[in-house]
Write a protein that holds these residues in place. Structure first.
Motif, PDB file in Angstrom:
ATOM      1  N   GLY A   1       4.266   2.090  11.141  1.00  0.00           N
ATOM      2  CA  GLY A   1       3.638   3.161  10.384  1.00  0.00           C
ATOM      3  C   GLY A   1       2.155   3.202  10.686  1.00  0.00           C
ATOM      4  O   GLY A   1       1.521   2.163  10.825  1.00  0.00           O
ATOM      5  N   SER A   2       1.620   4.393  10.794  1.00  0.00           N
ATOM      6  CA  SER A   2       0.195   4.568  11.065  1.00  0.00           C
ATOM      7  C   SER A   2      -0.454   5.224   9.839  1.00  0.00           C
ATOM      8  O   SER A   2      -0.344   6.440   9.639  1.00  0.00           O
ATOM      9  CB  SER A   2       0.012   5.458  12.299  1.00  0.00           C
ATOM     10  N   VAL A   3      -1.108   4.410   9.020  1.00  0.00           N
ATOM     11  CA  VAL A   3      -1.706   4.903   7.778  1.00  0.00           C
ATOM     12  C   VAL A   3      -2.994   5.662   8.107  1.00  0.00           C
ATOM     13  O   VAL A   3      -3.939   5.083   8.634  1.00  0.00           O
ATOM     14  CB  VAL A   3      -1.974   3.757   6.781  1.00  0.00           C
ATOM     15  N   VAL A   4      -2.996   6.966   7.798  1.00  0.00           N
ATOM     16  CA  VAL A   4      -4.162   7.805   8.070  1.00  0.00           C
ATOM     17  C   VAL A   4      -4.947   8.120   6.802  1.00  0.00           C
ATOM     18  O   VAL A   4      -5.999   8.749   6.873  1.00  0.00           O
ATOM     19  CB  VAL A   4      -3.759   9.111   8.800  1.00  0.00           C
ATOM     20  N   GLY A   5      -4.421   7.689   5.663  1.00  0.00           N
ATOM     21  CA  GLY A   5      -5.123   7.901   4.403  1.00  0.00           C
ATOM     22  C   GLY A   5      -4.376   7.245   3.260  1.00  0.00           C
ATOM     23  O   GLY A   5      -3.157   7.075   3.327  1.00  0.00           O
TER      24      GLY A   5
ATOM     25  N   GLY B   1      -1.881   1.417  -9.738  1.00  0.00           N
ATOM     26  CA  GLY B   1      -0.928   1.010  -8.706  1.00  0.00           C
ATOM     27  C   GLY B   1      -1.602   0.427  -7.487  1.00  0.00           C
ATOM     28  O   GLY B   1      -1.022   0.402  -6.398  1.00  0.00           O
ATOM     29  N   SER B   2      -2.835  -0.069  -7.650  1.00  0.00           N
ATOM     30  CA  SER B   2      -3.584  -0.548  -6.478  1.00  0.00           C
ATOM     31  C   SER B   2      -2.943  -1.762  -5.809  1.00  0.00           C
ATOM     32  O   SER B   2      -3.101  -1.938  -4.593  1.00  0.00           O
ATOM     33  CB  SER B   2      -5.041  -0.833  -6.840  1.00  0.00           C
ATOM     34  N   SER B   3      -2.202  -2.581  -6.551  1.00  0.00           N
ATOM     35  CA  SER B   3      -1.557  -3.746  -5.927  1.00  0.00           C
ATOM     36  C   SER B   3      -0.457  -3.313  -4.967  1.00  0.00           C
ATOM     37  O   SER B   3      -0.395  -3.780  -3.830  1.00  0.00           O
ATOM     38  CB  SER B   3      -0.972  -4.686  -6.986  1.00  0.00           C
ATOM     39  N   VAL B   4       0.414  -2.417  -5.419  1.00  0.00           N
ATOM     40  CA  VAL B   4       1.490  -1.955  -4.539  1.00  0.00           C
ATOM     41  C   VAL B   4       0.927  -1.129  -3.388  1.00  0.00           C
ATOM     42  O   VAL B   4       1.424  -1.201  -2.262  1.00  0.00           O
ATOM     43  CB  VAL B   4       2.597  -1.196  -5.309  1.00  0.00           C
ATOM     44  N   LEU B   5      -0.124  -0.375  -3.643  1.00  0.00           N
ATOM     45  CA  LEU B   5      -0.731   0.427  -2.586  1.00  0.00           C
ATOM     46  C   LEU B   5      -1.300  -0.473  -1.493  1.00  0.00           C
ATOM     47  O   LEU B   5      -1.098  -0.219  -0.301  1.00  0.00           O
ATOM     48  CB  LEU B   5      -1.812   1.348  -3.146  1.00  0.00           C
ATOM     49  N   LYS B   6      -1.972  -1.536  -1.870  1.00  0.00           N
ATOM     50  CA  LYS B   6      -2.515  -2.478  -0.882  1.00  0.00           C
ATOM     51  C   LYS B   6      -1.382  -3.098  -0.071  1.00  0.00           C
ATOM     52  O   LYS B   6      -1.462  -3.180   1.164  1.00  0.00           O
ATOM     53  CB  LYS B   6      -3.338  -3.567  -1.557  1.00  0.00           C
ATOM     54  N   THR B   7      -0.306  -3.490  -0.742  1.00  0.00           N
ATOM     55  CA  THR B   7       0.843  -4.064  -0.039  1.00  0.00           C
ATOM     56  C   THR B   7       1.410  -3.063   0.961  1.00  0.00           C
ATOM     57  O   THR B   7       1.697  -3.405   2.108  1.00  0.00           O
ATOM     58  CB  THR B   7       1.928  -4.496  -1.043  1.00  0.00           C
ATOM     59  N   ALA B   8       1.566  -1.818   0.534  1.00  0.00           N
ATOM     60  CA  ALA B   8       2.133  -0.780   1.404  1.00  0.00           C
ATOM     61  C   ALA B   8       1.234  -0.502   2.605  1.00  0.00           C
ATOM     62  O   ALA B   8       1.712  -0.410   3.744  1.00  0.00           O
ATOM     63  CB  ALA B   8       2.374   0.497   0.601  1.00  0.00           C
ATOM     64  N   VAL B   9      -0.057  -0.371   2.356  1.00  0.00           N
ATOM     65  CA  VAL B   9      -1.009  -0.100   3.449  1.00  0.00           C
ATOM     66  C   VAL B   9      -1.031  -1.261   4.440  1.00  0.00           C
ATOM     67  O   VAL B   9      -0.997  -1.053   5.656  1.00  0.00           O
ATOM     68  CB  VAL B   9      -2.423   0.179   2.878  1.00  0.00           C
ATOM     69  N   ASP B  10      -1.064  -2.484   3.916  1.00  0.00           N
ATOM     70  CA  ASP B  10      -1.143  -3.659   4.790  1.00  0.00           C
ATOM     71  C   ASP B  10       0.138  -3.889   5.590  1.00  0.00           C
ATOM     72  O   ASP B  10       0.086  -4.386   6.713  1.00  0.00           O
ATOM     73  CB  ASP B  10      -1.466  -4.918   3.978  1.00  0.00           C
ATOM     74  N   SER B  11       1.290  -3.535   5.033  1.00  0.00           N
ATOM     75  CA  SER B  11       2.559  -3.827   5.713  1.00  0.00           C
ATOM     76  C   SER B  11       3.042  -2.700   6.625  1.00  0.00           C
ATOM     77  O   SER B  11       3.833  -2.943   7.535  1.00  0.00           O
ATOM     78  CB  SER B  11       3.652  -4.174   4.704  1.00  0.00           C
ATOM     79  N   ALA B  12       2.592  -1.480   6.418  1.00  0.00           N
ATOM     80  CA  ALA B  12       3.084  -0.335   7.194  1.00  0.00           C
ATOM     81  C   ALA B  12       3.022  -0.547   8.709  1.00  0.00           C
ATOM     82  O   ALA B  12       3.994  -0.241   9.406  1.00  0.00           O
ATOM     83  CB  ALA B  12       2.345   0.947   6.805  1.00  0.00           C
ATOM     84  N   PRO B  13       1.930  -1.083   9.260  1.00  0.00           N
ATOM     85  CA  PRO B  13       1.887  -1.261  10.717  1.00  0.00           C
ATOM     86  C   PRO B  13       2.985  -2.176  11.260  1.00  0.00           C
ATOM     87  O   PRO B  13       3.421  -2.007  12.397  1.00  0.00           O
ATOM     88  CB  PRO B  13       0.499  -1.860  10.959  1.00  0.00           C
ATOM     89  N   TYR B  14       3.445  -3.133  10.464  1.00  0.00           N
ATOM     90  CA  TYR B  14       4.520  -4.031  10.909  1.00  0.00           C
ATOM     91  C   TYR B  14       5.852  -3.299  11.065  1.00  0.00           C
ATOM     92  O   TYR B  14       6.764  -3.801  11.718  1.00  0.00           O
ATOM     93  CB  TYR B  14       4.693  -5.200   9.933  1.00  0.00           C
ATOM     94  N   PHE B  15       5.936  -2.120  10.458  1.00  0.00           N
ATOM     95  CA  PHE B  15       7.158  -1.318  10.517  1.00  0.00           C
ATOM     96  C   PHE B  15       6.889   0.015  11.216  1.00  0.00           C
ATOM     97  O   PHE B  15       7.520   1.023  10.935  1.00  0.00           O
ATOM     98  CB  PHE B  15       7.727  -1.129   9.111  1.00  0.00           C
TER      99      PHE B  15
ATOM    100  N   PRO C   1       2.400   9.231  11.420  1.00  0.00           N
ATOM    101  CA  PRO C   1       1.222   9.131  10.568  1.00  0.00           C
ATOM    102  C   PRO C   1       1.673   9.193   9.111  1.00  0.00           C
ATOM    103  O   PRO C   1       2.613   9.924   8.775  1.00  0.00           O
ATOM    104  CB  PRO C   1       0.382  10.340  10.960  1.00  0.00           C
ATOM    105  N   MET C   2       1.013   8.407   8.271  1.00  0.00           N
ATOM    106  CA  MET C   2       1.426   8.298   6.876  1.00  0.00           C
ATOM    107  C   MET C   2       0.223   8.386   5.953  1.00  0.00           C
ATOM    108  O   MET C   2      -0.831   7.821   6.249  1.00  0.00           O
ATOM    109  CB  MET C   2       2.069   6.930   6.608  1.00  0.00           C
ATOM    110  N   VAL C   3       0.428   9.045   4.821  1.00  0.00           N
ATOM    111  CA  VAL C   3      -0.528   8.967   3.729  1.00  0.00           C
ATOM    112  C   VAL C   3       0.203   8.288   2.584  1.00  0.00           C
ATOM    113  O   VAL C   3       1.309   8.692   2.209  1.00  0.00           O
ATOM    114  CB  VAL C   3      -1.042  10.364   3.311  1.00  0.00           C
ATOM    115  N   LEU C   4      -0.432   7.248   2.065  1.00  0.00           N
ATOM    116  CA  LEU C   4       0.170   6.456   1.007  1.00  0.00           C
ATOM    117  C   LEU C   4      -0.655   6.599  -0.271  1.00  0.00           C
ATOM    118  O   LEU C   4      -1.874   6.420  -0.252  1.00  0.00           O
ATOM    119  CB  LEU C   4       0.249   4.982   1.426  1.00  0.00           C
ATOM    120  N   LEU C   5       0.039   6.927  -1.340  1.00  0.00           N
ATOM    121  CA  LEU C   5      -0.575   7.122  -2.650  1.00  0.00           C
ATOM    122  C   LEU C   5       0.100   6.190  -3.647  1.00  0.00           C
ATOM    123  O   LEU C   5       1.179   5.668  -3.388  1.00  0.00           O
ATOM    124  CB  LEU C   5      -0.401   8.569  -3.115  1.00  0.00           C
ATOM    125  N   ALA C   6      -0.518   6.031  -4.809  1.00  0.00           N
ATOM    126  CA  ALA C   6       0.091   5.289  -5.903  1.00  0.00           C
ATOM    127  C   ALA C   6      -0.551   5.736  -7.201  1.00  0.00           C
ATOM    128  O   ALA C   6      -1.700   6.200  -7.215  1.00  0.00           O
ATOM    129  CB  ALA C   6      -0.091   3.786  -5.725  1.00  0.00           C
TER     130      ALA C   6
END
Length: 175
Positions: free
Chosen positions: A135-139, A119-133, A106-111
């Motif tokens: 990662g389970s984004v919980v927040g 940092g909303s652009s990098v945050l969106k990229t990180a949230v969208d790509s995490a499942p491919y690697f 489980p992961m929480v991603l901030l920016a």
């Protein structure tokens, strides 16, 4: 519970390291390791370097930290709309060792950034790509205008709404 936390930045004065450090305070009673990406400095990834060097120990050590944790707390620096080179390089090396870099944690991603978008652009990229690697984004949450919204003296977020968003995101690791 053990959380592996880091700022995806190599800056020694990283605002994202300040943010991830602050955010970790919402996890009272949890064992938290806050890593510094400078401890995982690696040569610039390329297939040629990989053939020459194999898989660097530092990349494997980073993956081992993820494996031994129960969750991840990451705050991303945004460089020209995307990941910092320091993070992307480490991530690329790690993904060659284990394509499931986040190992179903489980992961929480901030920016954060000094700008209005936080940092909303990098945050969106990180949230969208995490499942491919794996990662389970919980927040997730961002802190815009870092220097206006973060009090460096008390090491806390001044804006009550932004603080509540960060707290709610981080508490996702407790569920």
């Amino acid at each position: 519970m053990k959380i592996f936390a880091f700022a995806a930045s190599s800056s020694k004065q990283s605002i994202n390291k300040q943010l991830v450090t602050y955010a970790s305070t919402f996890l009272a009673g949890v064992d938290i390791e806050i890593a510094d990406l400078n401890d995982y400095d690696l040569p610039l990834f390329s297939e040629d370097k990989e053939k020459e060097l194999g898989h660097p120990e530092k990349a494997q050590h980073f993956l081992d930290k993820i494996k031994s944790s129960d969750g991840l707390l990451i705050s991303f620096a945004e460089h020209n709309g995307t990941y910092s080179v320091a993070y992307k390089n480490l991530f690329d090396w790690c993904s060659r060792i284990n394509p499931k870099v986040f190992q179903n944690k489980p992961m929480v991603l901030l920016a954060s950034s000094p700008g209005a978008r936080g940092g909303s652009s990098v945050l969106k990229t990180a949230v969208d790509s995490a499942p491919y690697f794996s990662g389970s984004v919980v927040g997730s949450a961002s802190v815009p205008r870092f220097y206006e919204n973060f009090d460096a003296n008390t090491l806390s977020i001044k804006d009550k709404n932004i603080n509540a968003q960060v707290k709610q995101a981080v508490e996702g690791l407790l569920n």
